[in-house]
Scaffold this motif. Structure first.
Motif, mmCIF file in Angstrom:
data_model
loop_
_atom_site.group_PDB
_atom_site.id
_atom_site.type_symbol
_atom_site.label_atom_id
_atom_site.label_comp_id
_atom_site.label_asym_id
_atom_site.label_seq_id
_atom_site.Cartn_x
_atom_site.Cartn_y
_atom_site.Cartn_z
ATOM 1 N N LEU A 96 0.827 -1.211 0.000
ATOM 2 C CA LEU A 96 0.000 0.000 0.000
ATOM 3 C C LEU A 96 0.862 1.261 0.000
ATOM 4 C CD1 LEU A 96 -2.873 -1.028 2.437
ATOM 5 C CD2 LEU A 96 -2.967 -0.842 -0.065
ATOM 6 N N ASP A 97 1.940 1.256 0.772
ATOM 7 C CA ASP A 97 2.848 2.409 0.790
ATOM 8 C C ASP A 97 3.434 2.665 -0.602
ATOM 9 O OD1 ASP A 97 2.420 2.784 3.494
ATOM 10 O OD2 ASP A 97 4.337 1.921 4.115
ATOM 11 N N LEU A 100 0.754 4.037 -2.956
ATOM 12 C CA LEU A 100 0.431 5.437 -2.642
ATOM 13 C C LEU A 100 1.547 6.383 -3.089
ATOM 14 C CD1 LEU A 100 -1.248 5.024 0.845
ATOM 15 C CD2 LEU A 100 -2.340 5.804 -1.278
ATOM 16 N N ARG A 101 2.782 5.960 -2.911
ATOM 17 C CA ARG A 101 3.901 6.784 -3.388
ATOM 18 C C ARG A 101 3.817 6.966 -4.907
ATOM 19 N NH1 ARG A 101 6.817 3.914 0.372
ATOM 20 N NH2 ARG A 101 7.584 2.461 -1.205
ATOM 21 N N ALA A 103 1.102 6.693 -6.815
ATOM 22 C CA ALA A 103 -0.070 7.522 -7.128
ATOM 23 C C ALA A 103 0.245 8.998 -6.895
ATOM 24 C CB ALA A 103 -1.262 7.083 -6.283
ATOM 25 N N ALA A 104 0.961 9.309 -5.824
ATOM 26 C CA ALA A 104 1.334 10.694 -5.542
ATOM 27 C C ALA A 104 2.265 11.236 -6.630
ATOM 28 C CB ALA A 104 2.005 10.794 -4.176
ATOM 29 N N ASN A 115 -5.912 4.297 -8.667
ATOM 30 C CA ASN A 115 -4.940 3.246 -8.391
ATOM 31 C C ASN A 115 -5.591 2.266 -7.425
ATOM 32 O OD1 ASN A 115 -2.699 1.690 -7.834
ATOM 33 N ND2 ASN A 115 -1.349 3.410 -7.419
ATOM 34 N N CYS A 117 -5.728 -1.471 -5.376
ATOM 35 C CA CYS A 117 -4.906 -2.549 -4.815
ATOM 36 C C CYS A 117 -5.847 -3.612 -4.272
ATOM 37 C CB CYS A 117 -4.031 -2.058 -3.666
ATOM 38 S SG CYS A 117 -2.673 -1.028 -4.146
ATOM 39 N N PRO A 134 3.572 10.791 6.215
ATOM 40 C CA PRO A 134 3.282 10.021 5.006
ATOM 41 C C PRO A 134 4.567 9.540 4.338
ATOM 42 C CG PRO A 134 2.362 12.254 4.853
ATOM 43 C CD PRO A 134 3.120 12.152 6.139
ATOM 44 N N TRP A 136 4.985 8.990 1.221
ATOM 45 C CA TRP A 136 5.039 9.453 -0.148
ATOM 46 C C TRP A 136 5.392 10.942 -0.164
ATOM 47 C CZ3 TRP A 136 0.829 7.547 2.409
ATOM 48 C CH2 TRP A 136 -0.130 8.477 2.828
ATOM 49 N N THR A 138 5.192 14.847 -0.519
ATOM 50 C CA THR A 138 4.070 15.785 -0.377
ATOM 51 C C THR A 138 4.323 17.058 -1.133
ATOM 52 O OG1 THR A 138 5.040 16.582 1.659
ATOM 53 C CG2 THR A 138 3.321 14.926 1.847
#
Length: 138
Positions: A96-97, A100-101, A103-104, A115, A117, A134, A136, A138
């Motif tokens: 998930l991390d 998310l990274r 996607a960011a 995105n 999962c 976070p 990811w 920012t």
């Protein structure tokens, strides 16, 4: 023997692919924790197409294990091992991390994709704690 007893057939033809104690399975089990520590789990992204418009509105993140000896290993070989050992929780957090990274980063690059999962039902049994900051950009 246990397989034959479980099916009540009295016999069973040996199939190494379902042997929970095969040498390959035991080696993978031993290496799974190290795979997380060494960042050997990678995500591949499968496009999700809108057939009406022909657009690609999103992707699905697919986890693979880039094993140093066995090459690319699909989830059918390591997810059940992770579930049985409790490693499913850190594995899910790792995946998930990473998703998310990514996607960011896509958002930062003005590439607006959803995105998705898919997670193990076992991973949903426990609350996955969010890091204090976070992971990811920012």
């Amino acid at each position: 023997m246990y397989g034959a007893k479980h099916t009540h057939a009295g016999f069973l033809v040996y199939d190494p692919s379902v042997d929970r104690h095969s040498p390959r399975r035991l080696a993978l089990l031993g290496g799974l924790r190290q795979a997380l520590e060494r960042d050997e789990l990678v995500l591949h992204y499968q496009p999700k197409a809108d057939l009406r418009s022909g657009r690609i509105p999103g992707v699905e993140a697919l986890a693979r294990w880039q094993h140093p000896e066995h090459g690319l290993i699909g989830p059918e070989e390591f997810i059940r091992l992770a579930e049985r050992t409790g490693l499913i929780y850190p594995l899910t957090q790792h995946i998930l991390d990473a998703a998310l990274r990514q996607a960011a980063q896509w958002h930062h690059d003005d590439l607006l994709l959803s995105n998705a999962c898919t997670t193990s039902a076992w991973a949903c049994r426990s609350t996955i704690s969010a890091p204090a900051t976070p992971p990811w950009p920012t």
